[in-house]
Design a protein around this motif. Structure first.
Motif, PDB file in Angstrom:
ATOM      1  N   GLU A 172       0.856  -1.182   0.000  1.00 13.77           N
ATOM      2  CA  GLU A 172       0.000   0.000   0.000  1.00 13.77           C
ATOM      3  C   GLU A 172       0.890   1.228   0.000  1.00 13.77           C
ATOM      4  O   GLU A 172       1.798   1.330   0.825  1.00 13.77           O
ATOM      5  N   ASP A 173       0.596   2.105  -0.917  1.00 12.38           N
ATOM      6  CA  ASP A 173       1.382   3.329  -0.972  1.00 12.38           C
ATOM      7  C   ASP A 173       0.740   4.351  -0.046  1.00 12.38           C
ATOM      8  O   ASP A 173      -0.213   5.021  -0.414  1.00 12.38           O
ATOM      9  N   ARG A 174       1.258   4.425   1.168  1.00  8.33           N
ATOM     10  CA  ARG A 174       0.665   5.361   2.123  1.00  8.33           C
ATOM     11  C   ARG A 174       1.426   6.677   2.130  1.00  8.33           C
ATOM     12  O   ARG A 174       1.155   7.554   2.928  1.00  8.33           O
ATOM     13  N   LEU A 175       2.396   6.789   1.241  1.00  9.05           N
ATOM     14  CA  LEU A 175       3.093   8.067   1.109  1.00  9.05           C
ATOM     15  C   LEU A 175       2.381   8.903   0.041  1.00  9.05           C
ATOM     16  O   LEU A 175       2.037  10.054   0.256  1.00  9.05           O
ATOM     17  N   HIS A 176       2.169   8.292  -1.095  1.00  8.80           N
ATOM     18  CA  HIS A 176       1.448   8.970  -2.164  1.00  8.80           C
ATOM     19  C   HIS A 176       0.271   8.108  -2.587  1.00  8.80           C
ATOM     20  O   HIS A 176       0.291   7.526  -3.669  1.00  8.80           O
ATOM     21  N   PRO A 177      -0.741   7.983  -1.749  1.00 10.62           N
ATOM     22  CA  PRO A 177      -1.858   7.124  -2.158  1.00 10.62           C
ATOM     23  C   PRO A 177      -2.488   7.658  -3.446  1.00 10.62           C
ATOM     24  O   PRO A 177      -2.490   8.871  -3.674  1.00 10.62           O
ATOM     25  N   LYS A 178      -2.959   6.754  -4.231  1.00 13.18           N
ATOM     26  CA  LYS A 178      -3.595   7.173  -5.482  1.00 13.18           C
ATOM     27  C   LYS A 178      -4.858   7.958  -5.137  1.00 13.18           C
ATOM     28  O   LYS A 178      -5.656   7.518  -4.306  1.00 13.18           O
ATOM     29  N   PRO A 179      -5.028   9.135  -5.753  1.00 14.42           N
ATOM     30  CA  PRO A 179      -6.208   9.933  -5.411  1.00 14.42           C
ATOM     31  C   PRO A 179      -7.490   9.180  -5.752  1.00 14.42           C
ATOM     32  O   PRO A 179      -7.558   8.457  -6.738  1.00 14.42           O
ATOM     33  N   LEU A 180      -8.475   9.379  -4.933  1.00 13.55           N
ATOM     34  CA  LEU A 180      -9.755   8.707  -5.121  1.00 13.55           C
ATOM     35  C   LEU A 180     -10.306   8.962  -6.519  1.00 13.55           C
ATOM     36  O   LEU A 180     -10.895   8.080  -7.147  1.00 13.55           O
ATOM     37  N   ALA A 181     -10.075  10.177  -7.000  1.00 16.45           N
ATOM     38  CA  ALA A 181     -10.634  10.548  -8.299  1.00 16.45           C
ATOM     39  C   ALA A 181     -10.086   9.675  -9.420  1.00 16.45           C
ATOM     40  O   ALA A 181     -10.697   9.562 -10.487  1.00 16.45           O
TER      41      ALA A 181
ATOM     42  N   LEU B 242     -12.647  17.348   1.445  1.00 12.89           N
ATOM     43  CA  LEU B 242     -12.659  15.969   1.881  1.00 12.89           C
ATOM     44  C   LEU B 242     -13.641  15.152   1.045  1.00 12.89           C
ATOM     45  O   LEU B 242     -14.838  15.382   1.078  1.00 12.89           O
ATOM     46  N   GLU B 243     -13.103  14.189   0.294  1.00  8.76           N
ATOM     47  CA  GLU B 243     -13.986  13.250  -0.379  1.00  8.76           C
ATOM     48  C   GLU B 243     -14.283  12.136   0.602  1.00  8.76           C
ATOM     49  O   GLU B 243     -13.474  11.858   1.478  1.00  8.76           O
ATOM     50  N   THR B 244     -15.403  11.489   0.437  1.00 11.07           N
ATOM     51  CA  THR B 244     -15.748  10.471   1.419  1.00 11.07           C
ATOM     52  C   THR B 244     -16.019   9.112   0.777  1.00 11.07           C
ATOM     53  O   THR B 244     -16.474   9.020  -0.347  1.00 11.07           O
ATOM     54  N   VAL B 245     -15.710   8.084   1.540  1.00  6.92           N
ATOM     55  CA  VAL B 245     -16.020   6.717   1.154  1.00  6.92           C
ATOM     56  C   VAL B 245     -16.853   6.117   2.266  1.00  6.92           C
ATOM     57  O   VAL B 245     -16.565   6.320   3.443  1.00  6.92           O
ATOM     58  N   LYS B 246     -17.908   5.433   1.867  1.00 10.03           N
ATOM     59  CA  LYS B 246     -18.753   4.785   2.862  1.00 10.03           C
ATOM     60  C   LYS B 246     -18.319   3.333   2.987  1.00 10.03           C
ATOM     61  O   LYS B 246     -18.194   2.635   1.991  1.00 10.03           O
TER      62      LYS B 246
ATOM     63  N   LYS C 167      -8.429  12.996   1.892  1.00 10.32           N
ATOM     64  CA  LYS C 167      -7.952  14.281   1.374  1.00 10.32           C
ATOM     65  C   LYS C 167      -7.456  14.104  -0.038  1.00 10.32           C
ATOM     66  O   LYS C 167      -6.673  13.197  -0.306  1.00 10.32           O
ATOM     67  N   PRO C 168      -7.865  14.956  -0.951  1.00 10.13           N
ATOM     68  CA  PRO C 168      -7.251  14.869  -2.275  1.00 10.13           C
ATOM     69  C   PRO C 168      -5.783  15.254  -2.159  1.00 10.13           C
ATOM     70  O   PRO C 168      -5.409  15.954  -1.222  1.00 10.13           O
ATOM     71  N   PRO C 169      -4.966  14.848  -3.083  1.00  7.72           N
ATOM     72  CA  PRO C 169      -3.547  15.177  -2.969  1.00  7.72           C
ATOM     73  C   PRO C 169      -3.313  16.680  -3.037  1.00  7.72           C
ATOM     74  O   PRO C 169      -4.146  17.425  -3.541  1.00  7.72           O
ATOM     75  N   ARG C 170      -2.179  17.068  -2.544  1.00  5.31           N
ATOM     76  CA  ARG C 170      -1.922  18.491  -2.370  1.00  5.31           C
ATOM     77  C   ARG C 170      -2.032  19.275  -3.680  1.00  5.31           C
ATOM     78  O   ARG C 170      -2.573  20.381  -3.707  1.00  5.31           O
ATOM     79  N   GLU C 171      -1.566  18.668  -4.780  1.00  7.88           N
ATOM     80  CA  GLU C 171      -1.610  19.393  -6.056  1.00  7.88           C
ATOM     81  C   GLU C 171      -3.018  19.917  -6.337  1.00  7.88           C
ATOM     82  O   GLU C 171      -3.208  21.068  -6.737  1.00  7.88           O
ATOM     83  N   ILE C 172      -3.993  19.023  -6.108  1.00  6.48           N
ATOM     84  CA  ILE C 172      -5.367  19.409  -6.420  1.00  6.48           C
ATOM     85  C   ILE C 172      -5.839  20.507  -5.477  1.00  6.48           C
ATOM     86  O   ILE C 172      -6.413  21.513  -5.884  1.00  6.48           O
ATOM     87  N   ARG C 173      -5.519  20.331  -4.199  1.00  3.68           N
ATOM     88  CA  ARG C 173      -5.962  21.348  -3.246  1.00  3.68           C
ATOM     89  C   ARG C 173      -5.362  22.707  -3.569  1.00  3.68           C
ATOM     90  O   ARG C 173      -6.036  23.710  -3.574  1.00  3.68           O
ATOM     91  N   GLU C 174      -4.092  22.671  -3.914  1.00  3.82           N
ATOM     92  CA  GLU C 174      -3.433  23.953  -4.160  1.00  3.82           C
ATOM     93  C   GLU C 174      -3.856  24.583  -5.475  1.00  3.82           C
ATOM     94  O   GLU C 174      -3.992  25.790  -5.590  1.00  3.82           O
ATOM     95  N   ALA C 175      -4.100  23.743  -6.441  1.00  9.18           N
ATOM     96  CA  ALA C 175      -4.545  24.258  -7.734  1.00  9.18           C
ATOM     97  C   ALA C 175      -5.827  25.069  -7.546  1.00  9.18           C
ATOM     98  O   ALA C 175      -5.978  26.169  -8.059  1.00  9.18           O
ATOM     99  N   ARG C 176      -6.716  24.504  -6.737  1.00  8.58           N
ATOM    100  CA  ARG C 176      -7.978  25.212  -6.519  1.00  8.58           C
ATOM    101  C   ARG C 176      -7.745  26.518  -5.777  1.00  8.58           C
ATOM    102  O   ARG C 176      -8.382  27.518  -6.033  1.00  8.58           O
ATOM    103  N   TYR C 177      -6.815  26.454  -4.885  1.00  7.96           N
ATOM    104  CA  TYR C 177      -6.529  27.631  -4.078  1.00  7.96           C
ATOM    105  C   TYR C 177      -6.096  28.786  -4.976  1.00  7.96           C
ATOM    106  O   TYR C 177      -6.558  29.898  -4.841  1.00  7.96           O
ATOM    107  N   GLU C 178      -5.248  28.492  -5.926  1.00  3.30           N
ATOM    108  CA  GLU C 178      -4.769  29.539  -6.837  1.00  3.30           C
ATOM    109  C   GLU C 178      -5.916  30.175  -7.612  1.00  3.30           C
ATOM    110  O   GLU C 178      -5.998  31.382  -7.748  1.00  3.30           O
ATOM    111  N   ILE C 179      -6.776  29.344  -8.134  1.00  4.36           N
ATOM    112  CA  ILE C 179      -7.903  29.881  -8.889  1.00  4.36           C
ATOM    113  C   ILE C 179      -8.682  30.882  -8.027  1.00  4.36           C
ATOM    114  O   ILE C 179      -8.996  31.978  -8.450  1.00  4.36           O
TER     115      ILE C 179
END
Ligand code: ADP
Ligand code: MG
Length: 847
Positions: A79-88, A152-156, A123-135
Motif C-alpha cells: 500500500e502506498d501510504r506516502l502517495h496514495p492514489k487519489p480517489l478521483a 474531503l472526499e468520502t467513502v462509505k 484528502k485529495p492530494p496536495r496538487e489538487i488542493r493547491e490548484a484550486r486555491y490559486e484559482i
C-alpha cells in the motif's frame, strides 16, 4: 541448524522479561550479552525478537524455520501510504488502497443482520488542493463565490454483522483501507455532504494508523505504518503468546528488526549469485533485494511492485530459475554422455516411411519428424517431448519414428494411458502397416497389443513373442511397463499422453541392463505452456506440432444456460437424424456425489468472490484478512454457498433415454464401469451403433470418432480449461461441421466465467493452456497426481516466463563457457549450493 547454548537462550528470555517490566539497568546488561547471539540467515526464528518458542513452533508448521525462511515470506501486496492514489483516479469495481480519516460510525440494526457503517474522509492530494486555491486567489473580489467544494472526499464502508467493530474507531483516527470500490447509489454517507459520496466499500480490510499519541513500540514503529510504501503480508496464521494475531503489522516489526539486527551483527552477506553475473545482468545483491521487497524505497513504482517486476523481484526470481536450469542443464549434459543407438536413415528407411503415409504431412509434421529423426540418428539416447494440440496428427509422426527404429532392426514399445487408447493406436497402426512389406526385411510388420485386460495366457504369449523379438511394434497400456515385459532389442519407447503418467514411470522403461538405452519419445495432447515445459520437462527436448491437418473446419462453440437445454437436445436430435453422433459429458457419475476422480477442477471452485464482496459472511474483517481463495463460509447468507445439485451421467442417461432422446440409441461410458464394459461401449460408439454417448470425462483423451460432430458439456462451469479443450477435441475430427455446447448451471464463479469465455473465443490449445496456467498455477495445472514440479518461493511460472528464458540461457553459459572473470571459488560455491538446493527445494532426485 546451529545449536545455541542454553545459557544464551535463558538470557534472551530474561531480556524479553526485562523489556516488558522495564528493569532498565538489567536490560542494558542483557542486551550486551545478547549481542553474542548474532542473527544470521541460518539462525532459528525463535531467537528473533518478538518471536520466541511458541510462535516459532507455529511458523515451523508453515515451513518457516530460519531467519532466511522468514525473509522469503514476501509481502503479497503493497500500500502506498506516502502517495496514495487519489480517489478521483479510481473507477468503480477497482481494488483500492486508501488512507483517510474516520468521520463517523453507526451500527445499523437491519432485519437480516446488523451492519456497521463508517464514513472515511480522504484528502485529495496536495496538487489538487493547491490548484484550486490559486484559482480562488486570482479572481479578486469574487473568491467567496468561487470557493471549491469541500476538500474531503468520502467513502462509505460497510460491514455486515459488524457489531464487533462498534468500539473500535474514533472520529479523527487515521485509517488505511483496502478493498473493492463499489459505486454508492444514494451518494450519501454519514457526516458527508448529501449526494457527494461516489464510492462505498463492503467489508474492506483496514488498519488503524498510529497517531501522535502513540507510545512505546507503536510510536517506535510508526514509520513502518505510514508515510511509506507499506508491505502487506499473508497472515501466518498463528498467534503471539499474548493472543495477538500474527498480522501484517506484527510481521513488519519482526522483519524490520531482523534487517536491523542483520546489519548490526555484521553477518556476512550471503550472496548466492556470482558477482560477475549479477553485474552483467544488472541484478541487485540478494540481501538488498530482500530488503527492497519488504521495505521498498520511496519512489519504487507501485505497478512494478504489484506485478513483481522490480529489479529486486527479478533478482530473486532469476536466482530460483537459474539454479533450477543449472540442474537441468547438468542432467541434459549427462544424458548426452550416455550411450544410445545411432539409427541409420538410408534409402530403405525413407522408402518405408513413404509407403506408410496415407496423406501429405503438414509442414509442422515434417519439421517435427525431422527433429525426431535427427535425435534418433545421434548416438546419445533421445529424450524428446512432442506436444501437439488434439487432432494435430501426433500419432502418425510417432509411427514414422517407430518405422525408423524397426527398419533398423529394433523393437518399439508404444504406451497409452488407457485401454481404449492403446487399442485405438493398435488399430490405427494395423490399418497403416498391416498390408505393407518392410523394404529392409522383405517381410510384413509384426504388431501386437498388450493390455491389462487380456487373459493371462494371451498376455504370456504376447510377452514371449516380444521377448523372442518376434514383435516389431508392441502397443499397450501401463501393463507394458508394470508387468515386466522384456524386449529382445528395444530401440524406441513412445509414451502417449504423458500427463497421465507419473513422471517417475517414464524412466522405468529406459533403464534396461545391457547395451544402448532406448530412445524415448513422449507425446502429449495437453499443450503445456513453454515455461512449464522448460521446468517440469526441462530434461527433454521439445517439439511442437502447431498446425492442424488441412480441411478441418473450426468447431462452433456456444454457451447456453441449463434452462435452455431443451433446444440443445433438439439440436442433437437433428444432428443424429443427419447421420451424426454426439457426446454428452457430465462432471459426475451418479447423484450429486463428487465421485469422478477424472474431473480435475470440480473441487473448491465455488469461489464466488464477487458475491462474497457484496454480502459476505460475518468473518471479522480485521487487518489483513484478505481472502485469496475465499472458501465459502456459513453466514446468514450461508445457504447460497450450499452445493448445487449436479446433473449426473447415470441419471441423465435414464432421463434422456426415456424423454428427449427416446427412439435414439444411447450409450453410457464412465469411470466406474469395468474395463470390458468401457471397451464395449466405446467400440459400439465407434462403429456407429450408438448415436449419443452419455459419459464422464473418461472419453477425454485421444478418442477418435470422426463421425461425432456434437460435444455437449453439462455443468461446463465445473470443468477445467484443459479438460474442456480435450473434450472439445473429440469432435471436429471429420469433414463435417462440428459443435461444442457448454451448458452452464446457475452459479458461475468469476474464474469459471473466464474459462467459458476463453473456450468460446479460441480453439488454440496453447493459448488456453497459458490462461489455464495463469488461473490455476502450475501445481493445479498438472493436478496433484503429478509429482516433480519444483516449488518456487518468489518465481511464478505463469508470470515470469522471460526471466526463465534468460535463466536458461545463462545456465547453459555457466555450464559450458563460464565467464573467465569468475574465479574458481565463486564457481565452486555455485555448484555446492546447487547440490544442496536441488535436493532441498526442488526435490528432484539424481542430481
Ligand atoms: P492427435 O493424436 O495429435 O490428437 P491424431 O494423430 O489422432 O491426432 O490425428 C487426428 C486425425 O488426423 C487422424 O484421423 C489422422 O489420420 C489425421 N491426420 C493426421 N495428419 C494428417 C495430415 N497431414 N493430413 C490429413 N489428415 C491427417
Ligand atoms: Mg493421439
Amino acid at each position: 541448524m546451529r545449536q545455541y547454548p542454553l545459557c544464551i537462550e535463558r538470557v534472551r528470555q530474561r531480556s524479553v522479561a526485562a523489556q516488558m517490566f522495564g528493569h532498565l539497568g538489567r536490560e542494558r546488561m542483557c542486551t550486551d550479552i545478547l549481542k553474542a547471539v548474532r542473527i544470521e540467515l541460518s539462525t532459528p526464528v525463535k531467537y528473533i525478537k518478538r518471536v520466541g518458542e511458541r510462535v516459532a513452533a507455529g511458523l515451523a508448521e508453515r515451513g518457516i524455520e530460519t531467519v532466511e525462511d522468514l525473509l522469503y515470506h514476501l509481502p503479497f501486496r503493497y500500500e502506498d501510504r506516502l502517495h496514495p492514489k487519489p480517489l478521483a483516479e479510481y473507477r468503480v469495481g477497482e481494488m483500492a488502497s486508501i488512507v483517510g480519516e474516520v468521520r463517523g460510525t453507526v451500527l445499523l440494526r437491519t432485519r437480516s443482520a446488523p451492519i456497521f457503517e463508517m464514513t472515511v474522509g480522504v484528502k485529495p492530494p496536495r496538487e489538487i488542493r493547491e490548484a484550486r486555491y490559486e484559482i480562488r486567489d486570482s479572481k479578486d473580489g469574487m473568491s467567496g463565490l468561487l470557493r471549491p467544494p469541500p476538500v474531503l472526499e468520502t467513502v462509505k464502508c460497510l460491514w455486515f454483522h459488524g457489531t464487533y467493530l462498534r468500539d473500535k474507531f474514533k472520529p479523527g483516527q487515521m485509517i488505511a483501507l483496502y478493498g473493492k470500490l463499489d459505486g454508492s447509489r444514494s451518494g450519501n454517507a454519514l457526516g458527508a455532504v448529501p449526494g457527494a459520496t461516489k464510492f462505498k466499500m463492503v467489508q474492506p480490510t483496514f488498519e488503524i494508523l498510529p497517531d501522535a499519541t502513540a507510545t512505546g513500540e507503536d510510536a517506535e514503529f510508526t514509520m513502518l505504518e505510514m508515510g511509506r510504501i507499506v508491505p502487506v503480508y499473508e497472515s501466518l496464521g498463528g498467534k503471539t503468546p499474548w493472543g495477538a494475531k500474527l498480522t501484517s503489522r506484527w510481521l513488519r516489526r519482526v522483519m524490520w528488526t531482523v534487517f536491523r539486527e542483520l546489519a548490526e551483527s555484521g553477518a556476512v552477506a550471503d550472496e548466492t549469485l556470482p558477482a560477475v553475473l549479477r553485474e552483467r545482468l544488472g541484478l541487485p545483491a540478494r540481501m538488498a533485494a530482500l530488503e527492497g521487497l519488504h521495505f521498498p524505497a520511496a519512489g519504487t513504482p507501485m505497478t512494478e511492485l504489484m506485478s513483481a517486476r522490480t529489479p529486486a523481484h527479478r533478482r530473486l526470481i532469476f536466482e530460483e530459475f537459474w539454479y533450477l536450469e543449472l540442474g537441468l542443464e547438468l542432467k541434459r549434459r549427462r544424458l548426452r554422455e550416455r550411450v544410445g543407438t545411432a539409427f541409420a536413415t538410408g534409402e530403405k528407411v525413407r522408402e518405408a516411411l513413404k509407403q506408410m503415409l496415407p496423406f501429405k504431412p503438414t509442414a509442422a509434421q515434417k519439421r517435427v519428424l525431422g527433429e525426431i529423426v535427427s535425435d534418433m540418428r545421434a548416438a546419445r539416447p533421445m529424450r524428446r517431448l512432442l506436444q501437439g494440440d488434439v487432432g494435430s496428427g501426433k500419432t502418425i509422426v510417432a509411427l514414422q519414428a517407430a518405422l525408423v527404429a524397426i527398419e533398423n532392426g529394433y523393437q518399439v514399445a508404444m504406451m497409452a494411458p488407457t485401454e481404449i487408447l492403446a487399442t485405438q493406436h493398435y488399430l490405427y497402426a494395423r490399418r497403416l502397416l498391416s498390408e505393407l512389406i518392410s523394404p529392409t526385411t522383405g517381410k510384413p510388420y509384426r504388431i501386437a497389443l498388450l493390455t491389462g485386460s487380456l487373459d493371462d495366457r494371451t498376455k504370456r504369449e504376447v510377452r514371449g513373442r516380444i521377448f523372442r523379438g518376434e514383435i516389431d511394434l508392441a502397443i499397450g497400456t501401463h501393463a507394458l511397463v508394470e508387468e515386466k515385459v522384456d524386449f529382445e532389442n528395444l530401440g524406441l519407447v513412445i509414451v502417449d499422453e504423458q500427463h497421465r503418467f507419473g513422471v517417475q514411470q517414464r524412466f522405468k522403461l529406459m533403464r534396461k541392463p545391457g547395451a544402448g538405452e532406448p530412445d524415448v519419445l513422449v507425446m502429449t495432447a495437453t499443450p503445456i505452456p513453454r515455461t512449464l515445459a522448460l521446468t517440469v520437462y526441462g530434461d527433454l527436448e521439445v517439439s511442437v506440432l502447431d498446425e492442424l491437418p488441412p480441411g478441418r473446419t473450426p468447431i462452433v462453440t456456444r454457451r447456453m444456460p441449463e434452462e435452455r437445454s431443451g433446444e440443445v437436445w433438439d439440436f442433437v436430435r437433428k444432428q443424429v437424424e443427419a447421420g451424426r453422433q454426439a457426446y454428452i459429458v457430465y462432471p459426475v457419475i451418479e447423484g450429486d456425489k463428487d465421485d469422478q476422480p477424472e474431473l480435475d477442477f470440480a473441487r473448491g471452485d465455488e469461489n464466488l468472490s464477487d458475491y462474497e464482496q457484496e454480502a459476505g459472511p460475518s468473518a471479522p474483517s480485521q487487518d489483513d484478512k484478505f481472502k485469496k481463495s475465499g472458501k465459502p463460509k456459513k453466514g446468514a447468507q450461508g445457504k447460497i454457498f450450499e452445493k448445487q445439485k449436479l446433473r449426473s451421467a447415470t441419471e441423465m442417461f435414464e432421463q434422456l433415454r426415456a424423454g428427449e432422446f427416446s427412439g435414439l440409441r444411447l450409450g453410457m461410458l464412465h469411470g466406474r464401469m469395468s474395463a470390458d464394459d468401457k471397451e464395449v461401449a466405446m467400440a459400439r460408439f465407434k462403429r456407429g451403433e450408438v448415436d449419443v454417448l452419455v459419459a464422464t470425462t473418461v472419453i477425454e483423451v485421444g478418442v477418435d470418432v470422426p463421425n461425432a460432430t456434437v460435444m455437449v458439456i453439462e455443468h461446463a462451469e465445473r470443468f477445467g480449461l484443459a479438460q474442456m479443450h480435450q473434450l472439445r477435441g473429440r469432435v471436429g475430427r471429420g469433414a463435417a461441421k462440428s459443435y461444442c455446447v457448454l451448458l452452464t448451471g446457475s452459479k458461475i464463479s468469476r474464474e469459471a466465467e473466464l474459462r467459458l469465455d476463453a473456450m468460446v473465443q479460441t480453439q488454440n490449445g496453447f493459448q488456453l493452456a497459458e490462461i489455464d496456467l495463469e488461473q490455476r498455477g502450475p501445481g493445479e495445472f498438472f493436478g496433484t497426481r503429478q509429482a516433480g514440479l519444483p516449488e518456487f518461493r518468489v518465481a511464478n511460472l505463469a508470470r515470469d516466463r522471460d526471466v526463465l528464458e534468460l535463466a536458461k540461457i545463462e545456465a547453459a553459459k555457466f555450464v559450458y563457457s563460464p565467464d573467465p572473470k569468475m574465479d574458481r571459488a565463486q564457481i565452486d560455491a555455485v555448484w555446492a549450493r546447487l547440490k544442496q538446493q536441488w535436493q532441498r527445494r526442488y526435490g528432484l532426485v539424481e542430481a
